[in-house]
Design an enzyme around this catalytic site. Structure first.
Site, short mmCIF file in Angstrom:
data_model
loop_
_atom_site.label_atom_id
_atom_site.label_comp_id
_atom_site.label_asym_id
_atom_site.label_seq_id
_atom_site.Cartn_x
_atom_site.Cartn_y
_atom_site.Cartn_z
N LYS A 67 2.60 11.49 -3.27
CA LYS A 67 1.59 10.72 -4.01
C LYS A 67 0.58 11.66 -4.66
O LYS A 67 0.02 11.35 -5.72
CB LYS A 67 0.90 9.74 -3.07
CG LYS A 67 -0.16 8.86 -3.73
CD LYS A 67 -0.72 7.89 -2.71
CE LYS A 67 -1.84 7.05 -3.29
NZ LYS A 67 -2.36 6.07 -2.31
N ASP A 69 0.87 -1.17 0.00
CA ASP A 69 0.00 0.00 0.00
C ASP A 69 0.91 1.22 0.00
O ASP A 69 1.47 1.58 1.03
CB ASP A 69 -0.91 -0.02 1.24
CG ASP A 69 -1.73 1.26 1.39
OD1 ASP A 69 -1.81 2.05 0.41
OD2 ASP A 69 -2.30 1.48 2.48
N ASP A 73 -12.88 5.27 1.55
CA ASP A 73 -11.42 5.33 1.71
C ASP A 73 -10.96 6.78 1.72
O ASP A 73 -10.86 7.41 0.67
CB ASP A 73 -10.77 4.56 0.56
CG ASP A 73 -9.24 4.52 0.67
OD1 ASP A 73 -8.69 5.17 1.58
OD2 ASP A 73 -8.62 3.85 -0.16
N GLU A 99 -7.38 0.55 -4.35
CA GLU A 99 -7.35 0.46 -2.89
C GLU A 99 -8.67 -0.02 -2.28
O GLU A 99 -8.67 -0.88 -1.39
CB GLU A 99 -6.92 1.81 -2.30
CG GLU A 99 -5.45 2.12 -2.58
CD GLU A 99 -5.08 3.57 -2.35
OE1 GLU A 99 -5.97 4.34 -1.91
OE2 GLU A 99 -3.92 3.94 -2.61
#
Length: 641
Positions: free
Chosen positions: A80, A18, A203, A181
């Site tokens: 990210k 992850d 999420d 994810e």
């Protein structure tokens, strides 16, 4: 003394990673159960922070974060949010301590570059350092590491996915698959609880928000819809608190802040957010001049501050339910993923949206890595225990003449997927096709996102409508698109992997979907106008060509009538008249040339059969009929080169 026994003949162990905005995790499956591996910091979660020292040393994790305040411009976090984005992207210019390389060319604008003073790095390279560290930790514990499943937000576009895959390769990892994810989280929950039903994965991580509706049934995980915001997360909560602190220090909104202060303020804001998760108030001393000032924030104030962010997640959730064809009462459970879901008001927001308390059985910081590790194990074992069916977040298509979009793969199509569309030429003697690949829900290409342009050349000159272009779209299990264009009469072919030059900016996906709904009727009218204008221009071109060849078949009166009809259509096109009015003029010109067309056909047939055998003529007529039937079935016209 107990020793670990390592079998040198044992196959390499697959891993799941992850790669998070705030923290990253590497996991592997032992005895059928996923476990987070210990990283270089000695824990399960590794801060996604990289420090580049002036001496060339690279630090990752807490060791890197320790330099955030003393050397903020060399200590990079939350990259990210910038991976796969361009230098002009709005995300690049939000409150941060970094120096960015100013783009000097169009090529420079395609990638964000950090200026480290004598050295530049990209978000891709920073991500690779994090992945290298995770791989090294896995090697130390597993001895041999196989392929990796790396997770990405569901709403990452092609550029962001490709950049993530490239970062993993740069880190020396074999990428088995990029896994969304939310799907990974559902995989971890579904296999542990063995439940069937419809579930939502909410999420909210450090930098991205995803919401996915999945149906779990006897090992089949089918994504029904997906939504979210690729620029919304816990970092945005930190920035809101930081801006409040800066105002308390006397800074105007948007004012320039020294890198050291920006880094300190953002770090302090994050600490306050964490304190407010368990305490009703939080306080800190902020430096001001030679002294300090006291700054406090209550949980109620914090919740009012972040409420607009939560409202944005609510809109995405309701849209995902609508796209899945169900309402909140049909949901069997809501799975929380991401550290930001620990904020009490986030959990209350989820309860209000779905009418039930969310599931919190698995640590939200680890659940995605667990799912990735399970998927990596299944792939390496070629197991059919679980089948993952993901979907496209946005439609994919090509631009046709007039600027309309021909959708080849619609939104929410299950992937992997492929589709084919056939087009023909608009004008005589075209020697190529310009193919423009777009992504979005609007009817016109200019309102969608451009993904790629390429040209299929060396098409032999032939009359309009005879060349046939076959366009194939293929989206793989990583949601990466490949486009193949082939001219069927010659066999000329070209294939491109679509790699957009920049990622979607804040709320672009959400804006695309909302605008598609808000402008649906207007878009359809604009598409109809564009297509009618193309048809009108085609009819004019064909009529003028016929006049040049066979005007002698018209009487003077008929010629006057045809020219008048041509003038009427030209005027309607020039004045950008309504589709209905343009169509009326097309019909008028068709009526004026109807009898003439018959006489032209008689002349053409007479010329064609002069001195020919009957069997030869019959064969040619049959072939022509077949071509005409094919063109009628594939009436779309390719954009001319």
């Amino acid at each position: 003394m107990l020793l670990d026994i390592f079998d040198p003949k044992a196959p390499p162990k697959p891993i799941g990673i992850d790669l998070g905005t705030t923290n990253s995790v590497v996991a592997a499956v032992r005895d059928g159960i996923p476990h987070a591996l210990v990283n270089c910091d000695g824990g399960s979660t590794l801060p996604s922070v990289v420090h580049y020292s002036q001496h060339g040393t690279v630090l990752v994790g807490r060791a890197a974060a320790a330099h955030a305040q003393s050397e903020p411009q060399r200590t990079l976090a939350s990259v990210k949010r910038l991976i796969g984005r361009g230098a002009d992207d709005p995300q690049t210019h939000k409150l941060s301590a970094y120096r960015f390389v100013a783009p000097k060319s169009e090529e420079d604008r395609r990638v964000v570059r950090f200026d480290l003073g004598g050295r530049t790095v990209t978000p891709l390279e920073v991500s690779a350092e994090i992945l290298k560290s995770l791989k090294q930790s896995a090697l130390e514990q597993l001895q041999k590491v196989g392929g990796a499943v790396v997770t990405v937000p569901a709403y990452f576009d092609d550029a962001q996915r490709q950049a993530t895959k490239d970062a993993a390769r740069l880190a020396g990892l074999e990428v088995l698959r990029l896994l969304n994810e939310p799907t990974a989280a559902a995989l971890a929950y579904g296999l542990e609880s063995k439940q069937n039903g419809t579930f939502v994965v909410y999420d909210l991580g450090g930098g991205t928000f995803d919401v996915t509706v999945l149906e779990l049934h006897d090992g089949v995980f089918q994504v029904k819809s997906t939504g979210g915001d690729s620029a919304l997360g816990g970092d945005d909560m930190d920035r809101l608190i930081a801006e409040q602190m800066l105002q308390a220090l006397g800074f105007q909104s948007g004012a320039a802040v020294a890198p050291e202060l920006a880094s300190f303020i953002l770090g302090t804001a994050r600490e306050l957010k964490h304190q407010l998760t368990t305490s009703p108030t939080a306080a800190v001393e902020l430096p001001q001049g030679a002294g300090t000032i006291h700054y406090s924030l209550s949980r109620d104030e914090f919740e009012r501050l972040i409420d607009p962010l939560l409202q944005r997640t609510g809109k995405a959730c309701r849209r995902a339910l609508h796209d899945a064809g169900c309402d909140a009462s049909a949901i069997d459970g809501v799975i929380l993923v991401g550290g930001a879901t620990r904020v009490p008001s986030v959990r209350n927001c989820v309860k209000e949206i779905f009418g039930k308390m969310p599931l919190t059985d698995i640590d939200p910081d680890l659940v995605v890595a667990y799912g990735a590790a399970l998927q990596a194990q299944f792939i390496s074992e070629a197991s059919d225990e679980v089948l993952l069916l993901d979907v496209l977040p946005l439609s994919l298509g090509v631009e046709t003449m007039g600027g309309a979009v021909d959708r080849i793969l619609p939104r929410n199509t299950t992937i992997p997927a492929g589709a084919v569309a056939t087009f023909t030429t608009y004008a005589d003697n075209q020697t190529g096709f310009d193919i423009h690949v777009v992504q979005g829900e609007r009817e016109l290409a200019k309102d969608c996102r451009s993904l790629a342009r390429f040209t299929l050349k060396n098409i032999p000159p032939m009359p309009a409508g005879l060349a046939r272009l076959e366009v194939k779209f293929h989206v793989d299990e990583n949601s990466l698109l490949a486009v193949t264009a082939r001219e069927l009469t010659t066999g000329n072919e070209q294939t491109v992997e679509v790699k957009p030059s920049h990622g979607l900016d804040d709320e672009t996906v959400e804006r695309m979907l909302i605008e598609a709904l808000d402008h649906g009727e207007d878009d359809l009218m604009a598409r109809r106008l564009a297509e009618t204008k193309v048809e009108g221009q085609r009819v004019l071109l064909a009529t003028n060509k016929a006049l040049a060849a066979d005007a002698d078949l018209l009487t003077a009166e008929q010629l006057t009538t045809v020219r008048a009809a041509i003038g009427g259509l030209q005027k309607a096109l020039a004045q950008n008249s309504s589709p209905g009015e343009i169509q009326n003029n097309i019909d008028a010109l068709d009526a004026a040339t109807h009898d003439w067309a018959g006489r032209r056909m008689d002349r053409a047939i007479a010329g064609a059969i002069a001195g020919r055998q009957v069997a030869s003529v019959e064969e040619q007529v049959a072939h022509a009929a077949g071509v005409e039937a094919h063109l009628q079935a594939h009436a779309s016209q390719g954009k001319a080169h």
